[in-house]
Design a protein around this motif. Structure first.
Motif, short mmCIF file in Angstrom:
data_model
loop_
_atom_site.label_atom_id
_atom_site.label_comp_id
_atom_site.label_asym_id
_atom_site.label_seq_id
_atom_site.Cartn_x
_atom_site.Cartn_y
_atom_site.Cartn_z
N LYS A 104 5.22 46.71 17.35
CA LYS A 104 4.37 46.54 16.00
C LYS A 104 4.92 46.46 14.53
CE LYS A 104 0.34 48.60 18.49
NZ LYS A 104 1.18 48.75 19.81
N ASP A 105 6.17 47.44 14.37
CA ASP A 105 6.85 47.18 13.02
C ASP A 105 7.48 45.81 13.10
OD1 ASP A 105 8.52 48.62 11.06
OD2 ASP A 105 10.30 48.29 12.31
N LYS A 108 4.67 43.73 11.64
CA LYS A 108 4.06 44.08 10.42
C LYS A 108 5.38 43.59 9.22
CE LYS A 108 0.87 46.48 9.31
NZ LYS A 108 -0.55 46.36 9.21
N ARG A 109 6.60 43.76 9.82
CA ARG A 109 7.69 43.07 8.79
C ARG A 109 7.61 41.73 8.77
NH1 ARG A 109 11.72 47.21 7.62
NH2 ARG A 109 11.27 48.92 8.87
N GLU A 112 4.71 40.93 6.30
CA GLU A 112 5.08 41.17 4.94
C GLU A 112 5.85 40.14 4.46
OE1 GLU A 112 6.05 45.52 3.17
OE2 GLU A 112 7.64 44.88 4.64
N THR A 118 -2.67 41.70 6.36
CA THR A 118 -2.91 42.92 7.19
C THR A 118 -2.96 43.95 6.28
OG1 THR A 118 -1.73 43.69 9.37
CG2 THR A 118 -0.32 43.23 7.37
N TYR A 121 1.02 49.55 5.28
CA TYR A 121 1.56 50.18 6.43
C TYR A 121 2.78 50.93 6.05
CZ TYR A 121 5.63 47.09 7.49
OH TYR A 121 6.99 46.66 7.40
N THR A 123 6.44 52.81 8.46
CA THR A 123 6.93 53.05 9.78
C THR A 123 7.70 54.35 9.57
OG1 THR A 123 6.92 50.54 10.27
CG2 THR A 123 8.30 52.27 11.51
N VAL A 184 3.71 53.32 13.58
CA VAL A 184 3.37 52.64 12.57
C VAL A 184 1.89 53.37 11.93
CG1 VAL A 184 2.27 50.49 11.50
CG2 VAL A 184 4.12 50.31 13.02
N GLU A 186 -1.27 52.94 9.36
CA GLU A 186 -1.73 51.97 8.55
C GLU A 186 -2.90 52.31 7.81
OE1 GLU A 186 -1.11 48.00 11.51
OE2 GLU A 186 -3.06 48.91 11.15
N GLU A 284 -3.63 43.24 14.90
CA GLU A 284 -2.27 43.25 15.78
C GLU A 284 -2.21 41.98 16.43
OE1 GLU A 284 -3.19 45.57 19.58
OE2 GLU A 284 -4.96 44.38 20.04
#
Length: 427
Positions: A104-105, A108-109, A112, A118, A121, A123, A184, A186, A284
Motif C-alpha cells: 500500500k505504501d 500511495k507513493r 503522490e 487519494t 496518509y 507510513t 499506512v 490514512e 486501494e
C-alpha cells in the motif's frame, strides 16, 4: 484454445465459466481449483499455485495455449515472470507491477508522485510513532497493514481507542505477519464506495462496468471487514460523470505512471474507489480481478472473454462488450465465525438455479458421500442472479438462499440495499 486458470476460489470459478461461455476456449483447467467447479464441466488439477515449476511443466506437457492468473499471491511472487521466461503467455502483471497491490505504501507513493486523488496518509514502521500520529490527528482514521492481508488488514477506526487496538494487532500481535511490517495510516473519506476494474495492456485499457462490494460481515455494514460478503452491478447511485472522472483522473494516469516508471502493467487493474464531494478518490488498488465483484461483472459480458484476452496477449485490440441494461447481484455464503474464527465442515446444500442464476464455489471440499461438498474455508460459495432490476435480482437471490438449510453458515440479507435506498426501491 486450452487455458489454465491459476487459483481456487469463486473468482476463478467465474473466470473459468466466462471463458467457456465465450466459445473460443474449449477447455479450462483450474489449478488447484475446487470440486464445486467440476459441476460446470471445469477440470481441476491439484497443483499448488505456489509451485511455479510444476505449473510450467503442466502447461508444456498438456498443450495449454496460455494462462490466466487469478489471485494476488502468485502474482506478487512473480509467477507471470516465470511463465514468460519459460515461453508461456500469461495474463497478469509482472512481479514489479504487482507491487501496486503488494504494498500500500508503494501505491500511495505512486499516487503522490503523479497527483492521483487519494486520501492523505503517513507510513510507519513502529508502534510508538504510529500511535503518536493517531493521537495528534484524531479519529475517524483508517489503519492499513502495508502488505497482503486477504482483504482483512484494514480498520476504519471511528475513535482513537479502536485505531490504537488495530495498530497493536499489527505491530504487537503480528496478526498479519510480514504484511504488517509497515502500516499506512490514512485520512477517513466520506462517500459511497465502488469498484472499477479494467483490462490493461501498458497504457491501453478497457474499463468494465462498475460494481459495489459489501465488506463488513453482517447486515447494516456491521462487524469486521471481510474479503467481501456480496456485490452487485450496476451501481445506479454512482453517476456516469463520476465514472468518467474516475477513468480520466485515476485509471488513465495510473497506467501511464506505471509505464513511465518502468513497471508497465498488463492484466486486470482493480481500482477500489470512493465518490467524495471532491470527486472520486482511490481507496486501494488490486493487481487482479476483485472477489466477489468478478462474480457479478463477468456475467454482464456479452463478448468472448478468451478472444479478448488472447488479443491483448498478442498485442492487438480486444473487443469487450457489456449488457446495456439489467442487473446482477450475488451473495456470499460463509462459514460461521468468518472472518476471524472460522468453523469448517458444514454440509453444503444443493442449490436450485436456472438460466439466470449461478453458483460459484470457493471454500469447498469433497465430503464423505459421492457428490457431497463441505465447507473448507471462510467464504464457501457465491450465489449470483441476473435480472431486469437490482430489486428483482435481490428478491430472487434471497428467495434461493432463504429456502436452504445453511446450518453452520451465514449470509448477509441486505446486499444491494444502498442502491435501493438511493432510488426509492426502483433500481
Amino acid at each position: 484454445m486450452k487455458v489454465l486458470v491459476i487459483g481456487s476460489g469463486a473468482r476463478e470459478h467465474a473466470i473459468a465459466h466466462a471463458l467457456l461461455r465465450g466459445g473460443s476456449v474449449e477447455q479450462v483447467t483450474v489449478a488447484p481449483g475446487n470440486p464445486g467447479m467440476e459441476k460446470d464441466g471445469i477440470k481441476t488439477t491439484r497443483l499448488s499455485e505456489s509451485n511455479h515449476a510444476a505449473l510450467i511443466d503442466f502447461v508444456k506437457d498438456n498443450g495449454y495455449d496460455w494462462v490466466f492468473v487469478g489471485p494476488e499471491v502468485p502474482l506478487i511472487e512473480g509467477i507471470v515472470d516465470d511463465f514468460q521466461a519459460a515461453g508461456i503467455p500469461a495474463f497478469g502483471p509482472s512481479k514489479a507491477a504487482a507491487q501496486i497491490e503488494g504494498s500500500k505504501d508503494f501505491a500511495k507513493r505512486l499516487m503522490e508522485r503523479h497527483g492521483i486523488p487519494t486520501a492523505a496518509y503517513r507510513t510507519f514502521e513502529d508502534l510508538a510513532s504510529a500511535k503518536a500520529y493517531v493521537a495528534e490527528h484524531g479519529a475517524p482514521i483508517v489503519i492499513k497493514a502495508d502488505g497482503l492481508a486477504a482483504g482483512k488488514g484494514v480498520t476504519v477506526a471511528m475513535d482513537v481507542e479502536t485505531a490504537d487496538a488495530a495498530l497493536e494487532d499489527i505491530f504487537v500481535d503480528h496478526r498479519f505477519g510480514s504484511a504488517g511490517a509497515k502500516v499506512v495510516v490514512e485520512d477517513f473519506l466520506e462517500g459511497q464506495e465502488f469498484s472499477l476494474m479494467s483490462f490493461v495492456n501498458g497504457t491501453d485499457f478497457w474499463p468494465m462496468p462498475i460494481s459495489q462490494d459489501h465488506k463488513r460481515a453482517y447486515d447494516g455494514d456491521k462487524g469486521p471487514n471481510t474479503g467481501g460478503m456480496g456485490a452487485y452491478s450496476p451501481v445506479p447511485q454512482i453517476g456516469e460523470d463520476v465514472v468518467r472522472a474516475a477513468v480520466d483522473t485515476i485509471v488513465r494516469p495510473t497506467v501511464e505512471a506505471m509505464a513511465e516508471e518502468g513497471t508497465p502493467f498488463t492484466g486486470i487493474l482493480y481500482a477500489g474507489l470512493i465518490a467524495t464531494a471532491d470527486g472520486p478518490k482511490v481507496i486501494e488498488f488490486n493487481a487482479r480481478f476483485g472477489d466477489p465483484e468478478t462474480e457479478v461483472v463477468l456475467p454482464r459480458l456479452t463478448s468472448d472473454l478468451g478472444a479478448g484476452i488472447k488479443a491483448i496477449l498478442d498485442g492487438g485490440t480486444p473487443d469487450f462488450t457489456w449488457a446495456a441494461d439489467g442487473a446482477t447481484l450475488g451473495v456470499v455464503l460463509a462459514s460461521d465465525g468468518y472472518p476471524t474464527d472460522v468453523v469448517k465442515g458444514a454440509h453444503v446444500p444443493d442449490i436450485p438455479v436456472d438460466d439466470d442464476a449461478h453458483v460459484y464455489y470457493a471454500g469447498v471440499a469433497a465430503g464423505q458421500e459421492p457428490g457431497e461438498l463441505v465447507a473448507s474455508s471462510g467464504r464457501v460459495l457465491f450465489v449470483e442472479v441476473s435480472a431486469p432490476t437490482i430489486k428483482a435480482a435481490q428478491d430472487k437471490v434471497y428467495g434461493i438462499l432463504d429456502g436452504l438449510d445453511v446450518t453452520g453458515m451465514f449470509y448477509r440479507h441486505d446486499i444491494g440495499a444502498k442502491a435501493l435506498a438511493a432510488s426509492g426501491g426502483e433500481a
